[in-house]
Design a protein around this motif. Structure first.
Motif, PDB file in Angstrom:
ATOM      1  N   ASN A  99       4.437  22.936  50.914  1.00 35.92           N
ATOM      2  CA  ASN A  99       5.054  23.924  51.824  1.00 35.92           C
ATOM      3  C   ASN A  99       6.452  24.336  51.388  1.00 35.92           C
ATOM      4  OD1 ASN A  99       2.792  23.741  53.416  1.00 35.92           O
ATOM      5  ND2 ASN A  99       3.662  22.184  54.748  1.00 35.92           N
ATOM      6  N   ARG A 100       6.930  23.786  50.304  1.00 37.14           N
ATOM      7  CA  ARG A 100       8.275  24.049  49.762  1.00 37.14           C
ATOM      8  C   ARG A 100       9.397  23.568  50.681  1.00 37.14           C
ATOM      9  NH1 ARG A 100       9.329  28.085  45.930  1.00 37.14           N
ATOM     10  NH2 ARG A 100      10.860  29.014  47.300  1.00 37.14           N
ATOM     11  N   ALA A 101       9.055  22.707  51.646  1.00 33.19           N
ATOM     12  CA  ALA A 101      10.107  22.169  52.524  1.00 33.19           C
ATOM     13  C   ALA A 101      11.056  21.292  51.718  1.00 33.19           C
ATOM     14  CB  ALA A 101       9.485  21.379  53.663  1.00 33.19           C
ATOM     15  N   ILE A 103      12.392  22.063  49.041  1.00 32.73           N
ATOM     16  CA  ILE A 103      13.473  22.935  48.575  1.00 32.73           C
ATOM     17  C   ILE A 103      14.559  23.026  49.649  1.00 32.73           C
ATOM     18  CG2 ILE A 103      14.060  25.301  47.829  1.00 32.73           C
ATOM     19  CD1 ILE A 103      12.256  24.040  45.814  1.00 32.73           C
ATOM     20  N   ASP A 104      14.107  23.065  50.914  1.00 30.84           N
ATOM     21  CA  ASP A 104      15.063  23.142  52.019  1.00 30.84           C
ATOM     22  C   ASP A 104      15.961  21.903  52.025  1.00 30.84           C
ATOM     23  OD1 ASP A 104      16.182  24.480  54.099  1.00 30.84           O
ATOM     24  OD2 ASP A 104      14.907  23.595  55.618  1.00 30.84           O
ATOM     25  N   LEU A 106      16.557  20.126  49.353  1.00 30.42           N
ATOM     26  CA  LEU A 106      17.319  20.172  48.096  1.00 30.42           C
ATOM     27  C   LEU A 106      18.620  20.951  48.284  1.00 30.42           C
ATOM     28  CD1 LEU A 106      16.340  18.932  45.438  1.00 30.42           C
ATOM     29  CD2 LEU A 106      15.648  21.187  44.687  1.00 30.42           C
ATOM     30  N   VAL A 107      18.608  21.961  49.185  1.00 38.24           N
ATOM     31  CA  VAL A 107      19.811  22.762  49.409  1.00 38.24           C
ATOM     32  C   VAL A 107      20.616  22.244  50.618  1.00 38.24           C
ATOM     33  CG1 VAL A 107      18.827  24.822  48.360  1.00 38.24           C
ATOM     34  CG2 VAL A 107      18.624  24.510  50.819  1.00 38.24           C
ATOM     35  N   LYS A 300      15.551  20.052  38.345  1.00 39.10           N
ATOM     36  CA  LYS A 300      16.431  21.211  38.304  1.00 39.10           C
ATOM     37  C   LYS A 300      16.200  22.054  37.050  1.00 39.10           C
ATOM     38  CE  LYS A 300      19.817  19.388  41.385  1.00 39.10           C
ATOM     39  NZ  LYS A 300      21.186  18.991  41.623  1.00 39.10           N
ATOM     40  N   HIS A 301      15.627  21.428  36.024  1.00 37.55           N
ATOM     41  CA  HIS A 301      15.287  22.212  34.840  1.00 37.55           C
ATOM     42  C   HIS A 301      13.971  22.959  35.038  1.00 37.55           C
ATOM     43  CE1 HIS A 301      18.415  20.883  32.164  1.00 37.55           C
ATOM     44  NE2 HIS A 301      18.245  19.655  32.573  1.00 37.55           N
ATOM     45  N   LYS A 302      13.098  22.345  35.864  1.00 39.72           N
ATOM     46  CA  LYS A 302      11.717  22.841  35.906  1.00 39.72           C
ATOM     47  C   LYS A 302      11.406  23.825  37.031  1.00 39.72           C
ATOM     48  CE  LYS A 302       8.261  20.022  35.113  1.00 39.72           C
ATOM     49  NZ  LYS A 302       7.452  18.848  35.357  1.00 39.72           N
ATOM     50  N   VAL A 303      12.036  23.625  38.212  1.00 39.57           N
ATOM     51  CA  VAL A 303      11.640  24.410  39.390  1.00 39.57           C
ATOM     52  C   VAL A 303      11.898  25.887  39.156  1.00 39.57           C
ATOM     53  CG1 VAL A 303      12.058  24.859  41.826  1.00 39.57           C
ATOM     54  CG2 VAL A 303      12.082  22.536  40.980  1.00 39.57           C
ATOM     55  N   LYS A 304      10.877  26.689  39.352  1.00 44.57           N
ATOM     56  CA  LYS A 304      11.051  28.136  39.270  1.00 44.57           C
ATOM     57  C   LYS A 304      10.921  28.703  40.660  1.00 44.57           C
ATOM     58  CE  LYS A 304       9.525  29.123  34.605  1.00 44.57           C
ATOM     59  NZ  LYS A 304       8.645  29.955  33.790  1.00 44.57           N
ATOM     60  N   ASN A 305      11.633  29.816  40.898  1.00 50.15           N
ATOM     61  CA  ASN A 305      11.531  30.423  42.221  1.00 50.15           C
ATOM     62  C   ASN A 305      10.250  31.221  42.325  1.00 50.15           C
ATOM     63  OD1 ASN A 305      12.763  31.955  40.198  1.00 50.15           O
ATOM     64  ND2 ASN A 305      13.400  33.449  41.674  1.00 50.15           N
TER      65      ASN A 305
END
Lengths: 305, 304
Positions: A99-101, A103-104, A106-107, A300-305
């Motif tokens: 669900n990309r939570a 990422i939430d 992560l920020v 941080k190298h791998k995650v693409k938006n």
């Protein structure tokens, strides 16, 4: 530090809420061991009863004792399997990744170790809740067929539920660290559910396996968890049996049904098994933390938006 | 005003793809800063680097005096709205916002006060107890924006925040942002496809193929890259003949004539020279669409 502990608490609370909000996940987690239990009682109970009756020959044995023994054996099997399979099938970490939570978080100003730990604690909590429900069902069942557990046995079973669930949770979280796919999670969940019972000696007594298999199984920590469950569930029944049956026979039943375990012809003590479990928990915890730290650096190298 | 975001020679490559290729810009405190570009131009990659989701390959990023490597010091000052919602769909709006606020160290009282403020501004009271999965796209977007603002950040990053919003909600959102800029000196960095949003920015950077194509205030960019249009509402054949003879670029509409000029001065000269022929007129500045087309050679609207 205090702030980070608070964050850990709230994150864990959020993870647990998410797990129990998904009624289907919770239902499946609970229903799978229950189906296993019904299958055990339907197909294996009689087989094990016959085996015990064969061992004691013409000597008398109360049906209550026989039922309590097979019941305890079955519940020790179901619990030793469930502590692991439920842990593997109730992880929030992968759901967050899908669900990309994640990422939430992560920020947000949260330490990655705090987030990781919150997943582990929540997963552990969910697993323990399901296992405690199963244990309660087990106690009620034994209450009807024959109850020989002491207070100490119950405490030791609870400790073992905690230790086994913790090892399962940590191990599951190591695997979930490497995937973002719900398909992989379902696959691993199915695989673990199908295989683990055999590998840890829950479905079939270890003594009935070949020597090589017994040795291999002896290296797996899950085996010791199963044996500890067996001991805690069956010690009371075995002690009761000793009042009417010869010691040799009871010892034979105990070793035949995995209440004791030998490795390289040496009996492994209960304390040694317990320490092995604790050691394994520490080992997987350290591995998980190492992986989590390394993965964070690579993410941080791998995650693409 | 001092710079709150400073980016110098930022690079981020994915294999052979140069997602961000040596870009530099700065954002001043309290500024509304717009990032314009087609999908894949490098806007979101830049934003993801700013919030620590992606690691830069090269260059310098300093936010509020802290280099991006110290992301944990930076994150409390940033609120971000991603292109799609990443909140928990099974949890209610209230629960989602509560847990996010607590992650920033807000007390429950502070959270309640802040939530009350946003509920009034964005009309959220009716949906607070609803799970996120039951909300419409516009309602989810409003919740995302509250999530980004709940901890009183100094910088709000909006990655196409109003895409798909109805005009009323868009107006509510912009009204809130304007108020926060005024009252809390909030700096806003946004990427958008809406030209009207880019037009109200204090500063615009147009990014193309990972590089800064041009930058400046909307007026500066319009003056530099876009044409001006003179609309004459009451006209006769004399002026049409004049335009035809002079080979001027014009279009005839039902109610007006529209004449294209290179800049405002040319339009003014034309009006002064032909004041006897013109009764009612207006000069319209070129749009950011025109700027974008002139700078990149591409239509922004086509890519939406």
């Amino acid at each position: 530090m205090k702030g980070e502990v608070k964050k850990l608490f709230y994150l864990t609370e959020r993870n647990i809420k998410l797990y129990f909000k998904d009624k289907m996940t919770f239902f499946v987690s609970l229903i799978t061991p229950l189906i296993l239990l019904v299958l055990f009682i339907t197909f294996l109970k009689t087989t094990y009863e016959n085996t015990i009756l064969e061992i004691i020959g013409d000597l008398p044995l109360e049906s209550k004792l026989l039922n309590a023994f097979t019941g305890g054996w079955l519940f020790s099997s179901v619990l030793s399997v469930s502590c692991i399979t439920v842990a593997f099938c109730s992880g929030i970490m992968v759901i967050d990744k899908i669900n990309r939570a994640n990422i939430d978080f992560l920020v947000s100003p949260i330490k990655k170790s705090t987030l990781q730990l919150s997943y582990v604690i929540a997963n552990l909590f969910s697993t323990i809740i399901v296992c405690l429900i199963l244990f309660a069902i087990g106690l009620i069942y034994l209450g009807f067929v024959g109850f020989y557990l002491t207070f100490v046995d119950i405490i030791l079973i609870l400790v073992n539920i905690f230790l086994t669930s913790l090892s399962g949770t940590l191990f599951a979280n190591i695997i979930w660290s490497f995937t973002n796919s719900q398909g992989v999670v379902s696959g691993v969940c199915t695989l673990v559910s199908a295989m683990y019972g055999f590998v840890c000696g829950a479905y079939v007594p270890i003594n009935t396996m070949g020597n090589t298999m017994q040795t291999i199984i002896g290296f797996l920590p899950g085996t010791y968890s199963t044996i500890l469950f067996r001991q805690n569930f069956l010690n009371g029944v075995l002690n009761q049996m000793r009042k009417t049956l010869p010691d040799e026979l009871v010892s034979g039943i105990a070793s035949g049904f995995d209440c004791t375990f030998s490795m390289f012809n040496k009996n492994v003590s209960t304390l040694a098994m317990f320490l092995l479990m604790v050691g394994f928990v520490f080992l997987v915890f350290i591995i998980l933390m190492l992986i989590s730290t390394l993965k964070q650096k690579r993410l941080k190298h791998k995650v693409k938006n | 005003m001092e710079n709150i975001i400073e980016i110098k020679n930022l690079k981020k490559y994915f294999g052979n793809v140069k997602a961000v290729d040596d870009i530099s810009f700065s954002v001043k405190t309290g500024q509304l800063f717009a990032f314009l570009g087609l999908n894949g131009a490098g806007k979101s990659t830049t934003i993801n680097i700013l919030v620590g989701v992606l690691k830069k390959d090269d260059g310098e990023c300093v936010i509020n005096g802290n280099p991006i490597d110290q992301i944990q010091k930076i994150l409390p000052d940033i609120g971000i709205v991603f292109q799609s919602s990443i909140l928990d769909k099974k949890l209610t709006v209230y629960t989602n916002l509560k847990y996010r606020a607590l992650m920033y160290g807000l007390t429950k009282t502070e959270f309640s006060e802040r939530l009350k403020y946003f509920c009034e501004k964005l009309e959220l009271n009716d949906i607070l107890k609803k799970p996120l999965e039951k909300l419409s796209g516009g309602q989810k977007r409003k919740v995302d924006i509250v999530r980004a603002l709940i901890h009183k950040p100094k910088i709000l990053i909006l990655d196409e925040p109003t895409t798909g919003l109805d005009p009323k909600t868009r107006k509510l959102v912009w009204s809130l942002i304007t108020e926060l800029r005024k009252n809390e000196n909030l700096t806003v960095l946004l990427t958008t496809h809406y030209m009207e949003e880019a037009s109200i920015a204090d500063y615009v950077v147009i990014i193309d193929h990972g590089k800064v194509a041009t930058c400046g205030t909307p007026i500066y960019l319009k003056n530099k890259y876009a044409n001006d249009y003179l609309r004459i509402y009451k006209y006769n054949n004399k002026i049409i003949n004049l335009l035809s003879k002079s080979n001027m670029d014009f279009s005839k509409y039902k109610k007006y004539l529209e004449i294209k000029f290179k800049n405002t001065k040319c339009a003014m000269d034309f009006i002064v020279n032909n004041k006897n022929l013109i009764e009612d007129f207006e000069v319209i500045k070129g749009s950011m669409d025109d700027v974008f087309l002139a700078v990149t050679g591409k239509e922004l609207k086509e890519n939406i």
